[in-house]
Enzyme design. Structure first.
Site, PDB file in Angstrom:
ATOM      1  N   GLU A 253      68.218  41.596  70.240  1.00  0.00           N
ATOM      2  CA  GLU A 253      69.089  40.531  70.766  1.00  0.00           C
ATOM      3  C   GLU A 253      69.312  39.564  69.617  1.00  0.00           C
ATOM      4  O   GLU A 253      68.425  38.775  69.273  1.00  0.00           O
ATOM      5  CB  GLU A 253      68.397  39.824  71.946  1.00  0.00           C
ATOM      6  CG  GLU A 253      68.159  40.739  73.137  1.00  0.00           C
ATOM      7  CD  GLU A 253      69.419  40.993  73.965  1.00  0.00           C
ATOM      8  OE1 GLU A 253      70.383  40.206  73.848  1.00  0.00           O
ATOM      9  OE2 GLU A 253      69.432  41.977  74.718  1.00  0.00           O
ATOM     10  N   CYS A 287      71.860  31.149  71.081  1.00  0.00           N
ATOM     11  CA  CYS A 287      72.668  32.257  70.542  1.00  0.00           C
ATOM     12  C   CYS A 287      74.070  32.286  71.139  1.00  0.00           C
ATOM     13  O   CYS A 287      75.022  32.640  70.460  1.00  0.00           O
ATOM     14  CB  CYS A 287      71.966  33.577  70.797  1.00  0.00           C
ATOM     15  SG  CYS A 287      71.505  33.794  72.525  1.00  0.00           S
TER      16      CYS A 287
HETATM   17  P1  NAD Z   1      64.824  34.799  62.693  1.00  0.00           P
HETATM   18  O1  NAD Z   1      65.632  36.007  62.430  1.00  0.00           O
HETATM   19  O2  NAD Z   1      64.532  33.891  61.575  1.00  0.00           O
HETATM   20  O3  NAD Z   1      63.521  35.336  63.385  1.00  0.00           O
HETATM   21  C1  NAD Z   1      62.290  34.895  63.027  1.00  0.00           C
HETATM   22  C2  NAD Z   1      61.269  35.849  63.590  1.00  0.00           C
HETATM   23  O4  NAD Z   1      61.365  37.090  62.925  1.00  0.00           O
HETATM   24  C3  NAD Z   1      59.903  35.294  63.359  1.00  0.00           C
HETATM   25  O5  NAD Z   1      59.148  35.464  64.534  1.00  0.00           O
HETATM   26  C4  NAD Z   1      59.380  36.152  62.221  1.00  0.00           C
HETATM   27  O6  NAD Z   1      57.992  36.316  62.288  1.00  0.00           O
HETATM   28  C5  NAD Z   1      60.108  37.443  62.423  1.00  0.00           C
HETATM   29  N1  NAD Z   1      60.353  38.167  61.189  1.00  0.00           N
HETATM   30  C6  NAD Z   1      60.777  37.670  60.024  1.00  0.00           C
HETATM   31  N2  NAD Z   1      60.888  38.666  59.111  1.00  0.00           N
HETATM   32  C7  NAD Z   1      60.521  39.795  59.731  1.00  0.00           C
HETATM   33  C8  NAD Z   1      60.452  41.164  59.336  1.00  0.00           C
HETATM   34  N3  NAD Z   1      60.787  41.554  58.121  1.00  0.00           N
HETATM   35  N4  NAD Z   1      60.068  42.045  60.253  1.00  0.00           N
HETATM   36  C9  NAD Z   1      59.761  41.666  61.492  1.00  0.00           C
HETATM   37  N5  NAD Z   1      59.819  40.399  61.923  1.00  0.00           N
HETATM   38  C10 NAD Z   1      60.194  39.484  61.048  1.00  0.00           C
HETATM   39  O7  NAD Z   1      65.537  34.002  63.872  1.00  0.00           O
HETATM   40  P2  NAD Z   1      65.203  32.541  64.413  1.00  0.00           P
HETATM   41  O8  NAD Z   1      65.683  31.549  63.423  1.00  0.00           O
HETATM   42  O9  NAD Z   1      63.822  32.471  64.873  1.00  0.00           O
HETATM   43  O10 NAD Z   1      66.132  32.500  65.725  1.00  0.00           O
HETATM   44  C11 NAD Z   1      67.457  32.147  65.677  1.00  0.00           C
HETATM   45  C12 NAD Z   1      68.333  33.377  65.773  1.00  0.00           C
HETATM   46  O11 NAD Z   1      68.039  34.047  66.995  1.00  0.00           O
HETATM   47  C13 NAD Z   1      69.807  33.080  65.836  1.00  0.00           C
HETATM   48  O12 NAD Z   1      70.488  33.983  65.020  1.00  0.00           O
HETATM   49  C14 NAD Z   1      70.159  33.323  67.308  1.00  0.00           C
HETATM   50  O13 NAD Z   1      71.505  33.646  67.537  1.00  0.00           O
HETATM   51  C15 NAD Z   1      69.241  34.424  67.642  1.00  0.00           C
HETATM   52  N6  NAD Z   1      69.024  34.518  69.093  1.00  0.00           N
HETATM   53  C16 NAD Z   1      69.594  35.540  69.759  1.00  0.00           C
HETATM   54  C17 NAD Z   1      69.458  35.619  71.146  1.00  0.00           C
HETATM   55  C18 NAD Z   1      70.120  36.716  71.932  1.00  0.00           C
HETATM   56  O14 NAD Z   1      69.870  36.824  73.130  1.00  0.00           O
HETATM   57  N7  NAD Z   1      70.964  37.528  71.334  1.00  0.00           N
HETATM   58  C19 NAD Z   1      68.691  34.663  71.807  1.00  0.00           C
HETATM   59  C20 NAD Z   1      68.108  33.642  71.079  1.00  0.00           C
HETATM   60  C21 NAD Z   1      68.269  33.593  69.707  1.00  0.00           C
END
Ligand code: NAD
Length: 487
Positions: A253, A287
């Site tokens: 997601e 999001c």
């Molecule tokens: P992010 O991509 O920075 O995610 C961070 C998470 O990913 C952390 O928990 C981290 O530990 C993990 N991570 C980082 N590198 C990794 C790797 N190489 N392998 C596995 N895990 C790894 O996102 P964010 O800033 O936490 O959240 C914001 C984003 O989330 C926005 O893009 C938003 O649109 C999206 N979002 C999407 C939905 C949806 O339903 N589509 C809902 C909420 C948020």
């Protein structure tokens, strides 16, 4: 503060026990940078221990075969959460910054979703076909195994519920990895689950960390069967590449760039105020938040003024203050990133309609940023194409339906959009033409436990919420038997 001190420090939940971490990290209030509590800062070893516990629980307990047990556990968990709903809402505002009314709504939504999946736990049927005379094909929907759930900070309660609900209801065991910024909230939720009598040890586990070592291990481990990730498209792509090695099931997601398409027959003042709210929900860190507003030329100037006024009127401050419409961003690092993108957009856009910035009147250590609105004609601009995860909106114009659809679909994302018109046939026509997982009509950001959400294109894979979420956490097994025929 009303929430209990037991929520102020956490451990790792592995194999049924809460284990104090060797290292602790501080959880900070984005309103003023003060420490709220501490959480265990783990890594690869803790992830391996949690995966092993979940794997053993899947193989050796009755969990995967006992829908009634799963329902009882999920409903008991929901009851325990309900008893502390106000404490949880306050903790969410303290840790995330969102205004309390949004936190209360999120906690209620998360509890409702756990109940929804508790109900469904006892009805995950397959089907049986007699494919040839006396030959029976039984199609059985089975839990996929160990599910790793990486949960973000922007809506940590409801995004946990929509992943763990279907995972546990269908019989998977789980390892949850919360976002560092909201680990106290995720822990408070899972501590309530850990206190449910009858939950077999190891069915659910949690590993927390400040870095990414535990997350990376969850993605690469051959013992993890499903990886459910909610976060950015960039991280989702990295996860997909790494997961290819073990070919685990992926539920992704990811990011979005929600477009609101406004026709001249819409009530412009009312629509502007609804879109302003849709753009600034969780300080623009949702999001599905409104990002682009496509407006018919005949009402473009009116919408520009109404939207500017509606955004300027949003009170920004402490989320605990009921007079505020918007709190801080999640932390000062995120604020600096968004502010940089917004200032670059100011330099490149056709017109700055509302110039947001860091307010002088609020705590300097807080992560506040007031809303911005720019107007621009070229959909290829970076700020029309890239997700900017904060309170920033772009106003664009169109002259006919075909142009509106072409401009709205000019994006790599496909998470959500909205159509604003009183013409019912037009609403349906445009909704059908927009390439998005969700399209709202005269509304925005309405999400329900019952209604599947997910992305087209680079907004992700699979669906969460609703019945189809089970597809992300189950395998379909074909059992074939030639029973023959009575002579
Ligand atoms: P992010 O991509 O920075 O995610 C961070 C998470 O990913 C952390 O928990 C981290 O530990 C993990 N991570 C980082 N590198 C990794 C790797 N190489 N392998 C596995 N895990 C790894 O996102 P964010 O800033 O936490 O959240 C914001 C984003 O989330 C926005 O893009 C938003 O649109 C999206 N979002 C999407 C939905 C949806 O339903 N589509 C809902 C909420 C948020």
């Amino acid at each position: 503060m009303t929430f209990p001190d037991s929520h102020r420090s956490t451990g790792q939940w592995i194999g049924g026990a809460w284990i104090p971490g060797q290292r602790q990290a501080a959880s900070l209030n984005p309103m003023d940078g003060s420490a709220i509590g501490t959480f265990a800062d783990g890594g690869r070893d803790e992830a391996d221990a949690a995966i092993a516990a979940a794997s053993t629980a899947f193989e050796r307990t009755e969990w995967a075969q006992s829908p009634r047990l799963r329902q009882t556990v999920l409903l008991d968990w929901a009851r325990k959460l309900e008893a502390q709903a106000e404490d949880l809402a306050r903790l969410l505002t303290l840790e995330n910054g969102k205004v309390l009314v949004q936190s209360r709504g999120e906690i209620a939504g998360a509890i409702s979703e756990i109940r929804y999946y508790g109900g469904l736990a006892r009805h995950i049927p397959g089907h049986v076909l007699e494919v040839e005379p006396g030959v029976f094909s039984t199609m059985l929907r089975e839990p996929a195994g160990v599910a790793a759930l990486i949960i973000p900070w922007n809506a940590p309660a409801v995004l946990l519920a929509r992943a763990i609900g279907p995972a546990l209801a269908c019989g998977c065991t789980a390892v949850v990895k919360p976002a560092a910024q909201t680990t106290l909230l995720t822990t408070a939720f899972l501590r309530a689950l850990s206190e449910v009598p009858g939950l077999p040890p190891g069915v659910c586990n949690m590993v927390s960390e400040t870095g990414h070592a535990a997350s990376a291990r969850l993605v690469e481990s051959p013992l993890v069967d499903v990886l459910s990730f909610t976060g950015s498209t960039a991280t989702g792509k990295r996860i997909m590449a790494t997961a290819a090695e073990t070919m685990k099931k992926l539920s992704l997601e990811l990011g979005g760039k929600s477009c609101c398409v406004v026709f001249p027959d819409a009530d412009i003042a009312a629509t502007a105020s609804r879109i302003a709210a849709a753009a600034t929900i969780i300080s623009g860190q949702q999001c599905t938040a409104a990002r682009r507003v496509l407006v018919h030329g005949s009402v473009y100037d009116a919408m520009k003024e109404q939207l500017r006024a509606a955004l300027a009127a949003i009170a920004v401050g402490d989320g605990m203050n009921p007079a505020m419409g918007m709190g801080p961003l999640i932390d000062t690092a995120a604020r600096a990133q968004v502010q940089g993108q917004v200032e670059r957009a100011f330099d490149l856009c056709d017109e700055v309609v509302l110039r947001g910035g860091v307010p002088d009147s609020l705590p300097a250590a807080g992560a506040f940023l007031t809303p911005s609105l720019v107007a621009h004609g070229d959909t290829a601009a970076f700020f029309c194409q890239e997700e900017i995860f904060g309170p920033f909106l772009v106003l664009e114009r169109f002259e006919d339906e075909a142009e509106a659809v072409a401009k709205a679909n000019h994006t790599v994302f496909g998470l959500s959009a909205s159509v604003w018109t009183t013409d019912g046939a037009r609403a349906l026509r445009i909704a059908r033409a927009l390439r998005n997982g969700t399209v709202w009509i005269n509304d925005h950001n309405r999400l329900f436990a019952e209604a599947e959400t997910g992305g087209y294109r680079q907004s992700g894979l699979g669906r969460l919420h609703g019945y189809d979420a089970f597809a992300d956490f189950t395998e379909l097994k074909h059992i074939c038997q030639n029973a023959g025929r009575v002579a």
